[in-house]
Design a protein around this motif. Structure first.
Motif, PDB file in Angstrom:
ATOM      1  N   SER A   1     -22.769  11.805  20.442  1.00 25.71           N
ATOM      2  CA  SER A   1     -23.273  12.935  19.651  1.00 25.71           C
ATOM      3  C   SER A   1     -24.728  13.231  19.977  1.00 25.71           C
ATOM      4  O   SER A   1     -25.128  14.402  20.084  1.00 25.71           O
TER       5      SER A   1
ATOM      6  N   LEU B   1     -21.903  16.911   7.184  1.00 28.40           N
ATOM      7  CA  LEU B   1     -21.484  18.138   7.851  1.00 28.40           C
ATOM      8  C   LEU B   1     -21.084  17.847   9.300  1.00 28.40           C
ATOM      9  O   LEU B   1     -20.068  18.351   9.795  1.00 28.40           O
ATOM     10  N   HIS B   2     -21.891  17.035   9.959  1.00 30.71           N
ATOM     11  CA  HIS B   2     -21.573  16.653  11.337  1.00 30.71           C
ATOM     12  C   HIS B   2     -20.286  15.826  11.369  1.00 30.71           C
ATOM     13  O   HIS B   2     -19.432  16.019  12.248  1.00 30.71           O
TER      14      HIS B   2
ATOM     15  N   ALA C   1     -17.771  15.979   9.302  1.00 35.66           N
ATOM     16  CA  ALA C   1     -16.634  16.876   9.075  1.00 35.66           C
ATOM     17  C   ALA C   1     -16.344  17.697  10.330  1.00 35.66           C
ATOM     18  O   ALA C   1     -15.184  17.948  10.673  1.00 35.66           O
ATOM     19  N   ASN C   2     -17.399  18.087  11.035  1.00 31.96           N
ATOM     20  CA  ASN C   2     -17.227  18.856  12.275  1.00 31.96           C
ATOM     21  C   ASN C   2     -16.499  18.019  13.330  1.00 31.96           C
ATOM     22  O   ASN C   2     -15.633  18.523  14.055  1.00 31.96           O
ATOM     23  N   GLU C   3     -16.834  16.736  13.413  1.00 30.03           N
ATOM     24  CA  GLU C   3     -16.171  15.842  14.360  1.00 30.03           C
ATOM     25  C   GLU C   3     -14.704  15.672  14.008  1.00 30.03           C
ATOM     26  O   GLU C   3     -13.836  15.657  14.893  1.00 30.03           O
TER      27      GLU C   3
ATOM     28  N   ARG D   1     -12.795  17.761  12.598  1.00 27.46           N
ATOM     29  CA  ARG D   1     -12.099  19.000  12.959  1.00 27.46           C
ATOM     30  C   ARG D   1     -12.007  19.197  14.474  1.00 27.46           C
ATOM     31  O   ARG D   1     -11.312  20.093  14.958  1.00 27.46           O
TER      32      ARG D   1
ATOM     33  N   GLY E   1     -14.641  19.948  16.265  1.00 25.04           N
ATOM     34  CA  GLY E   1     -15.611  20.975  16.634  1.00 25.04           C
ATOM     35  C   GLY E   1     -16.655  20.438  17.600  1.00 25.04           C
ATOM     36  O   GLY E   1     -16.925  19.233  17.649  1.00 25.04           O
ATOM     37  N   SER E   2     -17.255  21.329  18.356  1.00 23.91           N
ATOM     38  CA  SER E   2     -18.275  20.917  19.320  1.00 23.91           C
ATOM     39  C   SER E   2     -19.653  20.900  18.673  1.00 23.91           C
ATOM     40  O   SER E   2     -19.838  21.359  17.538  1.00 23.91           O
TER      41      SER E   2
ATOM     42  N   ALA F   1     -21.174  24.051  17.088  1.00 19.42           N
ATOM     43  CA  ALA F   1     -20.750  24.546  15.772  1.00 19.42           C
ATOM     44  C   ALA F   1     -21.734  24.160  14.678  1.00 19.42           C
ATOM     45  O   ALA F   1     -21.660  24.688  13.561  1.00 19.42           O
ATOM     46  N   LEU F   2     -22.656  23.253  14.973  1.00 16.45           N
ATOM     47  CA  LEU F   2     -23.605  22.795  13.953  1.00 16.45           C
ATOM     48  C   LEU F   2     -24.734  23.806  13.767  1.00 16.45           C
ATOM     49  O   LEU F   2     -25.168  24.464  14.719  1.00 16.45           O
TER      50      LEU F   2
ATOM     51  N   ALA G   1     -29.345  21.089  11.478  1.00 14.33           N
ATOM     52  CA  ALA G   1     -28.555  19.869  11.307  1.00 14.33           C
ATOM     53  C   ALA G   1     -29.424  18.652  11.626  1.00 14.33           C
ATOM     54  O   ALA G   1     -30.190  18.658  12.602  1.00 14.33           O
TER      55      ALA G   1
END
Length: 253
Positions: free
Chosen positions: A20, A220-221, A223-225, A227, A229-230, A233-234, A238
């Motif tokens: 990340s 938030l990061h 949750a993005n992972e 899903r 998401g790349s 998307a942040l 962030a």
């Protein structure tokens, strides 16, 4: 390295968010240095950087290596010599071109076993390509193996990523100790990632390793992972991006 490329190689214990942080640095450099040539290398068999950057790699360095080996085994030395001579062009063809950066994957072994052959090839590839790019970000495999095998021998910046755990700290300290002898880096620094409680930082003793940034845990990061998401998307604010930016600024990259 004719163009004096900045080569940042990340290392650390598995599961600390190394991938990340690398992805965040690629995004930041692509945004801040639009005229620069940036290469992201996924050198971890876990192949997480592709997902983090939203990239789909159809071919890998290991695919190229296997073609060369297969040619030799079939008794076709002329073909093998041609493959070796054209290796640089094959590697460039293997790269995935994205807006702002290029991406190259080392690949993943089809079965369990030693990963040393493709690691040795990766070492030569880093040396071969460094002159073509201004920035190279390498997401290394977890642990100290690639350092031991001198895969990261020519990096300019050694990025050690840990969480606040004692095990994570011990791993990056071990990596730094080995790298002092085997890596010709100019700068070394650590990012303490996924800090759930600032009070824990008083217990994190990295010894002589400079701390570039401390990054709080970011739901938030996370949750993005989940899903898939790349990093793109942040939001700009962030914590992961802010921490990666501090690290780059400390190094004046």
């Amino acid at each position: 390295m004719e163009r004096n490329a900045v080569i940042i190689a990340a290392a650390g214990k598995g599961g600390v968010g190394k991938t990340s942080v690398c992805a965040a640095m690629v995004r930041l450099l692509a945004q801040r240095r639009p005229q620069a040539r940036i290469l992201a290398i996924d050198a971890d068999p876990a192949v997480g950087l592709a997902t983090a950057l939203g990239v789909e790699a159809r071919s890998t360095l290991d695919d190229i290596r296997k073609r060369i080996v297969s040619s030799v085994e079939r008794g076709a030395p002329r073909e093998a010599a041609e493959l070796l001579g054209e290796a640089r062009f094959q590697i460039l063809d293997t790269m995935v071109e994205q807006e702002g950066f290029s991406f190259l994957a080392i690949g993943r072994p089809e079965s369990a076993g030693c990963y040393c052959k493709v690691n040795a090839y990766l070492k030569e590839v880093i040396s071969l390509l460094a002159g073509d790019f201004d920035y190279v970000i390498i997401d290394g495999e977890a642990g100290v193996e690639q350092i031991n095998r001198r895969v990261m021998e020519q990096v300019t910046h050694l990025l050690l990523v840990t969480d606040p755990s004692r095990k994570g700290v011990q791993v990056v300290q071990t990596i730094q100790k080995v790298a002092r002898e085997l890596v010709m880096y100019r700068y070394c620094g650590a990012v303490v990632n996924r800090v759930t409680d600032p009070a824990l930082l008083a217990l994190v003793d990295l010894g002589t390793i400079p701390v570039l940034a401390r990054i709080p845990a970011d739901p938030l990061h996370g949750a993005n992972e989940v899903r898939g998401g790349s990093i793109f998307a942040l939001p700009e604010d962030a914590p992961l991006l802010q921490g990666a930016a501090r690290a780059l600024e400390t190094w004046e990259v």
